[in-house]
Write a protein that holds these residues in place. Sequence first.
Motif, PDB file in Angstrom:
ATOM      1  N   SER A 191       0.849  12.989  -7.376  1.00  0.00           N
ATOM      2  CA  SER A 191       0.722  11.736  -6.459  1.00  0.00           C
ATOM      3  C   SER A 191       0.247  12.094  -5.222  1.00  0.00           C
ATOM      4  O   SER A 191       0.931  11.484  -4.029  1.00  0.00           O
ATOM      5  CB  SER A 191       1.951  10.718  -6.588  1.00  0.00           C
ATOM      6  N   TYR A 250      -1.606  11.161  -2.467  1.00  0.00           N
ATOM      7  CA  TYR A 250      -2.248  10.118  -1.722  1.00  0.00           C
ATOM      8  C   TYR A 250      -3.128  10.395  -0.633  1.00  0.00           C
ATOM      9  O   TYR A 250      -4.315   9.901  -0.832  1.00  0.00           O
ATOM     10  CB  TYR A 250      -0.932   9.068  -1.049  1.00  0.00           C
ATOM     11  N   TRP A 259      -6.439  11.629  -2.825  1.00  0.00           N
ATOM     12  CA  TRP A 259      -7.144  10.347  -3.616  1.00  0.00           C
ATOM     13  C   TRP A 259      -7.821   9.349  -2.465  1.00  0.00           C
ATOM     14  O   TRP A 259      -8.823   8.757  -2.565  1.00  0.00           O
ATOM     15  CB  TRP A 259      -6.302   9.676  -4.424  1.00  0.00           C
ATOM     16  N   HIS A 311      -2.494  14.164 -16.325  1.00  0.00           N
ATOM     17  CA  HIS A 311      -1.587  13.475 -15.209  1.00  0.00           C
ATOM     18  C   HIS A 311      -1.100  12.127 -15.274  1.00  0.00           C
ATOM     19  O   HIS A 311      -1.559  11.226 -14.616  1.00  0.00           O
ATOM     20  CB  HIS A 311      -2.211  13.785 -13.910  1.00  0.00           C
ATOM     21  N   SER A 326       1.391  10.502 -15.170  1.00  0.00           N
ATOM     22  CA  SER A 326       2.499  10.044 -14.565  1.00  0.00           C
ATOM     23  C   SER A 326       2.126   9.879 -12.979  1.00  0.00           C
ATOM     24  O   SER A 326       2.659   9.553 -12.223  1.00  0.00           O
ATOM     25  CB  SER A 326       3.738  10.694 -14.602  1.00  0.00           C
ATOM     26  N   ASP A 327       0.791  10.020 -12.644  1.00  0.00           N
ATOM     27  CA  ASP A 327       0.495  10.006 -11.469  1.00  0.00           C
ATOM     28  C   ASP A 327      -0.033   8.700 -11.138  1.00  0.00           C
ATOM     29  O   ASP A 327      -1.184   8.273 -11.593  1.00  0.00           O
ATOM     30  CB  ASP A 327      -0.732  11.197 -11.302  1.00  0.00           C
ATOM     31  N   HIS A 328       0.537   8.175 -10.050  1.00  0.00           N
ATOM     32  CA  HIS A 328      -0.049   6.672  -9.761  1.00  0.00           C
ATOM     33  C   HIS A 328      -1.223   6.705  -8.957  1.00  0.00           C
ATOM     34  O   HIS A 328      -2.215   5.757  -8.941  1.00  0.00           O
ATOM     35  CB  HIS A 328       0.994   5.933  -8.830  1.00  0.00           C
ATOM     36  N   SER A 329      -1.267   7.666  -7.913  1.00  0.00           N
ATOM     37  CA  SER A 329      -2.649   7.704  -7.135  1.00  0.00           C
ATOM     38  C   SER A 329      -3.901   8.107  -7.727  1.00  0.00           C
ATOM     39  O   SER A 329      -4.894   7.127  -7.696  1.00  0.00           O
ATOM     40  CB  SER A 329      -2.225   8.768  -6.026  1.00  0.00           C
ATOM     41  N   ALA A 334       3.607   4.627 -14.737  1.00  0.00           N
ATOM     42  CA  ALA A 334       2.340   4.719 -14.030  1.00  0.00           C
ATOM     43  C   ALA A 334       1.176   3.958 -14.733  1.00  0.00           C
ATOM     44  O   ALA A 334       0.389   3.196 -14.453  1.00  0.00           O
ATOM     45  CB  ALA A 334       1.962   6.223 -13.637  1.00  0.00           C
TER      46      ALA A 334
END
Length: 380
Positions: free
Chosen positions: A182, A184, A187, A219, A221-224, A265
């Motif tokens: 994630s 941030y 990204w 990925h 689970s990666d919110h970004s 996510a």
Amino acid sequence: MNDDFLSKRVVADFCAAFRKNPRIDEFGFVYCPEKTVNKSPVTVEGNKLGVETWCLKIVSPFIHRQLLSQRHGKDKSKLQEYSKVALLLNPECSTFWNIRKELFQRKYFTALTELKFTNIILTCHPKSPETYVHKRWIVRHAFTKQAEGNVDNRIVDTDEQTQTALDTEMEGSRVAASGYPSNYNAWSHRIWTVKALARCSAEVLESELENTKSWVRQHVSDHSGLQYRQFLLSEHRQKCLLEEHLLKEFQFLDDLLISYPGHEALWNHRRALYHLAVQSQEGLGHQTEELSTENASVKSSLTGLEDPIEPLGAGSLVEENKSHTGEGEGVRLTSINEMVNPLLEKKRALAILEETSTSDSKIQERHYKLYIQWLDRFKT
């Protein structure tokens, strides 16, 4: 051995490594609290550069002193070497970056060379804020037009070099995003790059949507990373391509939710897509009168879904909507009206839940219920 003499040797070894192998693309620390053998702490394996940690407490103060004492001197060659090593060891010092800016303005190195160097730093320090700030400064001064009367700073002025810079920044942000979950900063910089270097062109937006698919699959689970895809989709609104890409993105997300169940996510991404679809329909002036007819046609198959806390039964919905290949892929979308219909969306979400394996069903069901509750509260 004298500490200053040792530090000079370490700096010389760093510089020699870059001269001998200009293709170095990664840097890292080799954990070694004490010196064990009489050899240089700088090691090179293929295109990977490393330094043993025992020397940091000696080398770092020495480099800092040298940079401050030689910053305003006439000989800038040593300053270039020391600043490079200093930033590899500690990229969070603004003074070091300001020295690199001064050297860049004096044309000791090119913009592309500096961007590639910052990518090496990000392999070891993937979230370094100062590194991303410096990247943007370089791009602004080398690849984007400045205010009138300051055009001399535009050192690069060819489409080929701008494309190379874009590719370099995309690769750097990809590596940094993979190096820290994630991320941030990485990204956000990628978004800024698309705006600054690509001007959010339709070609780049479509290319990025396709290129980041494999990264998202690895990925989930990666919110970004998913938010980056939301940015790409939202930029398509001005190019009349949002509906087409939203349909593809919903189907891509259906496959991810079935293949990788239980990831918050992904369900958050679905909320964002649904919201974006509703905004798109309102902005594009789609007619919504037909929604009432569609609601009536599926309401009978959704009895009980209004209260998502109720137990879920074995649904025949999934069996009806499996593809001819035998794989469950949810309910296929054909228009944006279907996309924003809350009852049809509940049907698609249920189909995804029914495809989940038994071992993951409880976690997936919890996220499903929260999503249904969110749909019930969502005001279209």
